[in-house]
Motif scaffolding. Structure first.
Motif, PDB file in Angstrom:
ATOM      1  N   ASP A  70      79.672  10.276 -23.988  1.00 20.27           N
ATOM      2  CA  ASP A  70      80.523   9.966 -22.839  1.00 20.27           C
ATOM      3  C   ASP A  70      79.704   9.736 -21.568  1.00 20.27           C
ATOM      4  O   ASP A  70      80.237   9.211 -20.577  1.00 20.27           O
ATOM      5  N   VAL A  71      78.441  10.126 -21.587  1.00 20.89           N
ATOM      6  CA  VAL A  71      77.567   9.930 -20.426  1.00 20.89           C
ATOM      7  C   VAL A  71      77.410   8.436 -20.157  1.00 20.89           C
ATOM      8  O   VAL A  71      77.153   7.648 -21.075  1.00 20.89           O
ATOM      9  N   ALA A  89      64.505   8.282 -19.778  1.00 22.17           N
ATOM     10  CA  ALA A  89      65.935   7.971 -19.805  1.00 22.17           C
ATOM     11  C   ALA A  89      66.285   7.091 -21.005  1.00 22.17           C
ATOM     12  O   ALA A  89      67.288   7.316 -21.694  1.00 22.17           O
ATOM     13  N   HIS A  90      65.455   6.106 -21.266  1.00 20.22           N
ATOM     14  CA  HIS A  90      65.706   5.204 -22.392  1.00 20.22           C
ATOM     15  C   HIS A  90      65.482   5.905 -23.727  1.00 20.22           C
ATOM     16  O   HIS A  90      66.191   5.654 -24.709  1.00 20.22           O
ATOM     17  N   ILE A  91      64.487   6.797 -23.764  1.00 18.41           N
ATOM     18  CA  ILE A  91      64.233   7.555 -24.983  1.00 18.41           C
ATOM     19  C   ILE A  91      65.442   8.436 -25.306  1.00 18.41           C
ATOM     20  O   ILE A  91      65.881   8.524 -26.457  1.00 18.41           O
ATOM     21  N   GLU A  95      67.792   8.362 -28.595  1.00 19.25           N
ATOM     22  CA  GLU A  95      67.831   9.567 -29.431  1.00 19.25           C
ATOM     23  C   GLU A  95      69.261  10.042 -29.674  1.00 19.25           C
ATOM     24  O   GLU A  95      69.617  10.458 -30.775  1.00 19.25           O
ATOM     25  N   PHE A  96      70.101   9.965 -28.638  1.00 23.89           N
ATOM     26  CA  PHE A  96      71.465  10.486 -28.751  1.00 23.89           C
ATOM     27  C   PHE A  96      72.519   9.381 -28.828  1.00 23.89           C
ATOM     28  O   PHE A  96      73.715   9.661 -28.732  1.00 23.89           O
ATOM     29  N   ASN A  97      72.069   8.128 -28.974  1.00 23.16           N
ATOM     30  CA  ASN A  97      72.952   6.974 -29.118  1.00 23.16           C
ATOM     31  C   ASN A  97      73.992   6.906 -27.996  1.00 23.16           C
ATOM     32  O   ASN A  97      75.186   6.736 -28.223  1.00 23.16           O
ATOM     33  N   ILE A  98      73.497   7.011 -26.758  1.00 24.80           N
ATOM     34  CA  ILE A  98      74.384   6.949 -25.587  1.00 24.80           C
ATOM     35  C   ILE A  98      74.494   5.482 -25.187  1.00 24.80           C
ATOM     36  O   ILE A  98      73.879   5.012 -24.226  1.00 24.80           O
ATOM     37  N   ALA A  99      75.306   4.749 -25.924  1.00 26.28           N
ATOM     38  CA  ALA A  99      75.286   3.284 -25.876  1.00 26.28           C
ATOM     39  C   ALA A  99      75.790   2.698 -24.570  1.00 26.28           C
ATOM     40  O   ALA A  99      75.374   1.596 -24.175  1.00 26.28           O
TER      41      ALA A  99
END
Length: 314
Positions: A70-71, A89-91, A95-99
């Motif tokens: 949700d981020v 930030a991109h890593i 890693e957490f699939n914050i699409a």
């Protein structure tokens, strides 16, 4: 805006003051008297701000009351990047699939975390984000010169993660009352005070005395400014968290403000100066002990120069 939860990561290794005696002739007693530091944290060779940042996020996740995907805004705040292109930030996004998140890197010396809070505030105000993740981390050991007698003995490594929302998510969320930052490059020694030039000596503090004077001026000044502006008296302050640069700075501020020692939270004795993450780390390490209604002020000063403060009501 509100702090939903925090996490942190501190490397296991501790470097004791005695380590520096043969390197630069400084005794353990001298270092402790001048800085308050007894040991400092040191990351492993394979660790960096990206890996430490991921560990800090994982530490925060058990208490996060919504899905991390949700981020919609991720900010890495640091001055010691492992990679200037593929940022922390991109890593984290991968890693957490914050699409659906914007991802960026922000650097303003040791005020970087507080500057990141203000950037989050701006995105929220513009309606361009509602839930943010700040990854604050520094690996000073990647850049310091341990033989430097002025600053080689100061530095530690660590990371913290803050999940922040525009609206309150749970009744336990701490409210960020106000954030305030300043660029102060025109003052004193300014950009010459602290330097990090990877190909030219690493991280150094050639003008430590001027840094000390400016930090002792602007850290308490900005704390008082936020308290007074928002209708709080100094006596209303439950905890004072300053940038963990030097315990002598904290002692100076305590005398200026006539605040008792128990109101100052710090970790510099064990972890050293962990850079831009230091104040965020102190907050995260103590977050579980804060009580509802506690008023906490984070105030920082960094090379360049830059300064900032954040007032929080738990």
């Amino acid at each position: 805006m509100f702090i939903n939860t925090t996490g942190f990561y501190v490397p296991e290794e501790r470097v004791h003051n005695q380590h520096f005696l043969e390197l630069n002739g400084l005794t353990s007693e001298w270092i402790e008297q001048r800085t308050g530091i007894k040991t400092r944290s040191k990351a492993k060779s394979e660790e960096n701000i990206n890996t430490m940042g991921l560990e800090a996020i994982k530490n925060a996740l058990p208490n996060l009351q919504y899905d991390i995907t949700d981020v919609d805004l991720i900010i890495a705040a640091s001055y010691s990047p492992y990679d200037t292109v593929a940022t922390a930030a991109h890593i984290a996004q991968r890693e957490f699939n914050i699409a659906n998140a914007k991802a960026l890197y922000l650097s303003s010396a040791c005020s970087s975390f507080v500057n990141a809070l203000e950037v989050v505030e701006g995105y929220f105000a513009m309606g361009k984000a509602t839930k943010a993740l700040i990854i604050s981390a520094d690996k000073n050991s990647a850049y310091y010169n341990e033989t430097d007698p002025k600053a080689g003995h100061l530095w530690g490594d660590a990371a913290a993660a803050f999940f922040i929302s525009k609206e309150r998510v749970t009744e336990h969320d701490a409210r960020i009352v106000e954030v305030y930052t300043q660029g102060l490059g025109h003052l004193g020694k300014g950009p010459d005070g602290v330097q990090l030039r990877p190909r030219d000596g690493g991280i150094m503090m050639p003008e430590g005395r001027d840094v000390f004077i400016q930090a002792c001026t602007y850290m308490p000044k900005n704390a008082l400014y936020l308290l007074e502006k928002n209708g709080y008296a100094l006596d209303d302050l439950t905890y004072f968290i300053g940038h963990q640069a030097n315990m002598r700075i904290m002692s100076n501020i305590a005398k200026q403000l006539n605040l008792p020692e128990e109101k100052f939270l710090h970790n510099i004795e064990e972890l050293g100066n962990t850079g831009s993450v230091s104040s965020a780390l102190v907050y995260a390490q103590n977050a579980d002990s804060f009580k509802k209604g506690d008023v906490v002020c984070i105030t920082v000063f960094g090379g360049g120069y830059s300064a900032g403060a954040c007032l929080i009501e738990c």
